[in-house]
Write a protein that holds these residues in place. Structure first.
Motif, PDB file in Angstrom:
ATOM      1  N   VAL A 191       0.914  -1.213   0.460  1.00  0.00           N
ATOM      2  CA  VAL A 191      -0.064  -0.435  -0.061  1.00  0.00           C
ATOM      3  C   VAL A 191       0.511   0.899  -0.339  1.00  0.00           C
ATOM      4  CG1 VAL A 191      -1.609   1.154   1.358  1.00  0.00           C
ATOM      5  CG2 VAL A 191      -2.084  -1.145   1.089  1.00  0.00           C
ATOM      6  N   SER A 192       2.002   0.883   0.806  1.00  0.00           N
ATOM      7  CA  SER A 192       2.373   2.597   0.768  1.00  0.00           C
ATOM      8  C   SER A 192       3.420   2.683  -0.214  1.00  0.00           C
ATOM      9  CB  SER A 192       3.647   2.584   1.716  1.00  0.00           C
ATOM     10  OG  SER A 192       4.375   1.261   1.897  1.00  0.00           O
ATOM     11  N   GLU A 193       3.859   1.834  -0.864  1.00  0.00           N
ATOM     12  CA  GLU A 193       4.748   2.423  -2.890  1.00  0.00           C
ATOM     13  C   GLU A 193       3.229   2.370  -3.559  1.00  0.00           C
ATOM     14  OE1 GLU A 193       6.378  -1.724  -2.490  1.00  0.00           O
ATOM     15  OE2 GLU A 193       8.018  -1.105  -0.597  1.00  0.00           O
ATOM     16  N   ASP A 194       2.486   2.410  -3.411  1.00  0.00           N
ATOM     17  CA  ASP A 194       1.610   2.132  -4.348  1.00  0.00           C
ATOM     18  C   ASP A 194       0.109   3.811  -4.423  1.00  0.00           C
ATOM     19  OD1 ASP A 194      -0.527   2.488  -6.202  1.00  0.00           O
ATOM     20  OD2 ASP A 194      -1.240   0.369  -6.092  1.00  0.00           O
ATOM     21  N   VAL A 223       1.762   9.838  10.032  1.00  0.00           N
ATOM     22  CA  VAL A 223       1.163  10.190   8.451  1.00  0.00           C
ATOM     23  C   VAL A 223       0.343   9.487   8.548  1.00  0.00           C
ATOM     24  CG1 VAL A 223       2.340  10.022   6.079  1.00  0.00           C
ATOM     25  CG2 VAL A 223       3.632   9.040   6.795  1.00  0.00           C
ATOM     26  N   SER A 224      -0.644  11.085   8.127  1.00  0.00           N
ATOM     27  CA  SER A 224      -1.893  10.986   8.481  1.00  0.00           C
ATOM     28  C   SER A 224      -2.781  11.999   6.784  1.00  0.00           C
ATOM     29  CB  SER A 224      -2.332  11.513   9.738  1.00  0.00           C
ATOM     30  OG  SER A 224      -2.264  12.882   9.388  1.00  0.00           O
ATOM     31  N   LEU A 225      -3.882  11.881   6.942  1.00  0.00           N
ATOM     32  CA  LEU A 225      -4.969  12.601   6.032  1.00  0.00           C
ATOM     33  C   LEU A 225      -5.741  12.561   6.620  1.00  0.00           C
ATOM     34  CD1 LEU A 225      -4.430  10.640   2.825  1.00  0.00           C
ATOM     35  CD2 LEU A 225      -3.193  12.762   2.746  1.00  0.00           C
ATOM     36  N   PRO A 226      -6.357  14.379   6.397  1.00  0.00           N
ATOM     37  CA  PRO A 226      -7.822  14.374   6.821  1.00  0.00           C
ATOM     38  C   PRO A 226      -8.552  13.639   6.851  1.00  0.00           C
ATOM     39  CG  PRO A 226      -6.676  16.789   5.010  1.00  0.00           C
ATOM     40  CD  PRO A 226      -6.578  14.998   5.402  1.00  0.00           C
ATOM     41  N   GLY A 227      -9.775  13.737   8.004  1.00  0.00           N
ATOM     42  CA  GLY A 227     -10.422  12.395   7.701  1.00  0.00           C
ATOM     43  C   GLY A 227     -10.013  11.177   8.461  1.00  0.00           C
ATOM     44  N   VAL A 228      -9.032  11.001   9.070  1.00  0.00           N
ATOM     45  CA  VAL A 228      -7.591   9.857   9.664  1.00  0.00           C
ATOM     46  C   VAL A 228      -8.164  10.445  10.514  1.00  0.00           C
ATOM     47  CG1 VAL A 228      -6.504   8.416   9.555  1.00  0.00           C
ATOM     48  CG2 VAL A 228      -7.117   9.427   7.297  1.00  0.00           C
ATOM     49  N   PHE A 229      -7.982   9.614  11.880  1.00  0.00           N
ATOM     50  CA  PHE A 229      -8.230   9.482  13.418  1.00  0.00           C
ATOM     51  C   PHE A 229      -6.661   9.595  13.237  1.00  0.00           C
ATOM     52  CE2 PHE A 229      -8.289   8.282  17.941  1.00  0.00           C
ATOM     53  CZ  PHE A 229      -8.050   8.700  18.532  1.00  0.00           C
ATOM     54  N   ARG A 249       1.374   4.316   5.687  1.00  0.00           N
ATOM     55  CA  ARG A 249       2.519   4.848   5.568  1.00  0.00           C
ATOM     56  C   ARG A 249       2.835   5.343   7.097  1.00  0.00           C
ATOM     57  NH1 ARG A 249       3.202   9.054   0.904  1.00  0.00           N
ATOM     58  NH2 ARG A 249       2.687   7.539  -0.978  1.00  0.00           N
ATOM     59  N   THR A 250       2.639   5.313   8.202  1.00  0.00           N
ATOM     60  CA  THR A 250       2.995   5.391   8.882  1.00  0.00           C
ATOM     61  C   THR A 250       4.273   4.390   9.265  1.00  0.00           C
ATOM     62  OG1 THR A 250       1.739   6.719   9.887  1.00  0.00           O
ATOM     63  CG2 THR A 250       2.394   5.166  11.765  1.00  0.00           C
ATOM     64  N   MET A 251       3.813   3.191   8.926  1.00  0.00           N
ATOM     65  CA  MET A 251       4.784   1.736   9.675  1.00  0.00           C
ATOM     66  C   MET A 251       6.354   1.592   8.333  1.00  0.00           C
ATOM     67  SD  MET A 251       2.724  -0.668  11.134  1.00  0.00           S
ATOM     68  CE  MET A 251       3.002  -1.347  11.297  1.00  0.00           C
TER      69      MET A 251
END
Length: 360
Positions: free
Chosen positions: A67-70, A194-200, A262-264
């Protein structure tokens, strides 16, 4: 059952008679049934409505590295009649639409991101439509779209409103404009999120999770489930401190799973991602579950989420497994936990939060 938003849309089916449509985050799996004769695409950022829409029971998993690479992230698609349903964090592919309908989220910054993403896949002269509950932010939603073009209210009913925006200025969606990367700290330990809007846990470590992390054992073993993982705060913390652990990070949100990956990656650890509606369809066994679980459906407190999670948590825990959980003090967790677990111990308490340890 149609949500209030979908009941409002059902009054305006003539709106959908022409054009090529994309629907983002429908609040239920049933409104699209009323559009069964027309081709359209549906982007689901939440696995519960996606799974119900395509009649999928089991969860979907992927390695965090994949996931993090795509940039398309955790993506699963399935065709139902003339409709293509996709569970993913972002719109994939090069197709362009004449109309995009967004069921608005409760977080304004997430809506702003969705507006930019929706506008970037519109054809020239395209439109964005917003539907939402009046107390869920729809009244102020049009103000967030003023840079895209003029907006007008189309209809209102069931305590909801429908707004159409004639897009005159097509935006460009760049993922890096929305990603937030920063370092969190508990006691002397630091790790990257690493986070995005809408993510806890977007942009800050909440006090409940901080309290939970400060009370976790230093030595865990076996398979660990970070339930409702959000941006991967708990899972990455545990795996960076205890690299021998086998981590699974579960969430209903594709945005959350993308951020968790992305965080991992940012912390040099790996794990398994699991998209699921609660623990429904999860058959794996875990030695420990660690969680700051949600208790909302939209803007409403929903105790059914709590009850279902606790019952299912016991089912997926191995013999002698443990559940570490933090929750707002006003929630009725002690009694609910005691109905399913042999021992329930309070580990910490503040004026706002309680941490519980439950033993199977």
């Amino acid at each position: 059952m149609l949500s209030n938003q979908s009941q409002l849309l059902a009054r305006n089916l003539d709106l959908f008679e022409q054009g090529e449509w994309l629907i983002i985050n429908p609040a239920d799996a049933y409104f699209t049934d009323q559009l069964s004769d027309m081709p359209l695409e549906v982007l689901h950022q939440y696995f519960d409505v996606f799974s119900e829409s395509v009649r999928v029971i089991h969860s979907h998993s992927m390695d965090t590295r994949d996931v993090s690479e795509d940039p398309s992230g955790f993506c699963v698609s399935q065709k139902v009649s003339k409709h293509l349903h996709t569970f993913a964090p972002f719109i994939t592919g090069e197709r362009r639409f004449s109309d995009v309908l967004i069921y608005i989220p409760k977080a304004k910054h997430q809506l702003k991101m969705l507006l930019t993403m929706a506008g970037s896949v519109l054809r020239e002269g395209g439109r964005i439509h917003l539907v939402g509950e009046n107390k869920g932010g729809i009244k102020s939603a049009a103000k967030l779209a003023t840079d895209l073009g003029p907006a007008q209210k189309v209809d209102s009913a069931r305590h909801c409103s429908l707004i159409t925006i004639e897009v005159e200025n097509t935006p460009v969606f760049r993922l890096e404009d929305w990603l937030d990367e920063r370092t969190y700290q508990v006691d002397e330990f630091e790790w990257d999120i690493v986070s995005l809007p809408g993510v806890f846990s977007h942009t800050e470590l909440d006090d409940g999770t901080r309290l939970l992390l400060s009370k976790l054992p230093n030595h865990l073993n076996g398979n660990i489930l970070d339930f409702a993982c959000g941006a991967g705060v708990i899972g990455s913390y545990l795996n960076k401190l205890q690299p021998h652990l086998k981590l699974t990070l579960l969430d209903v949100s594709a945005l959350a799973l993308f951020c968790a990956a992305r965080t991992m990656q940012a912390n040099g650890v790996t794990g398994q991602l699991l998209a699921a509606n609660g623990l429904h369809g999860v058959d794996d066994k875990f030695s420990h579950i660690v969680t700051n679980p949600p208790f909302h459906t939209g803007v409403k407190t929903d105790y059914s989420i709590t009850k279902r999670f606790i019952s299912d948590a016991k089912r997926v825990l191995a013999k002698d497994g443990t559940l570490h959980l933090v929750a707002n003090r006003f929630l009725p967790y002690p009694g609910l936990l005691a109905e399913h677990f042999s021992q329930v111990r309070p580990l910490a308490q503040t004026s706002q939060f309680s941490v519980y340890l439950s033993l199977k």
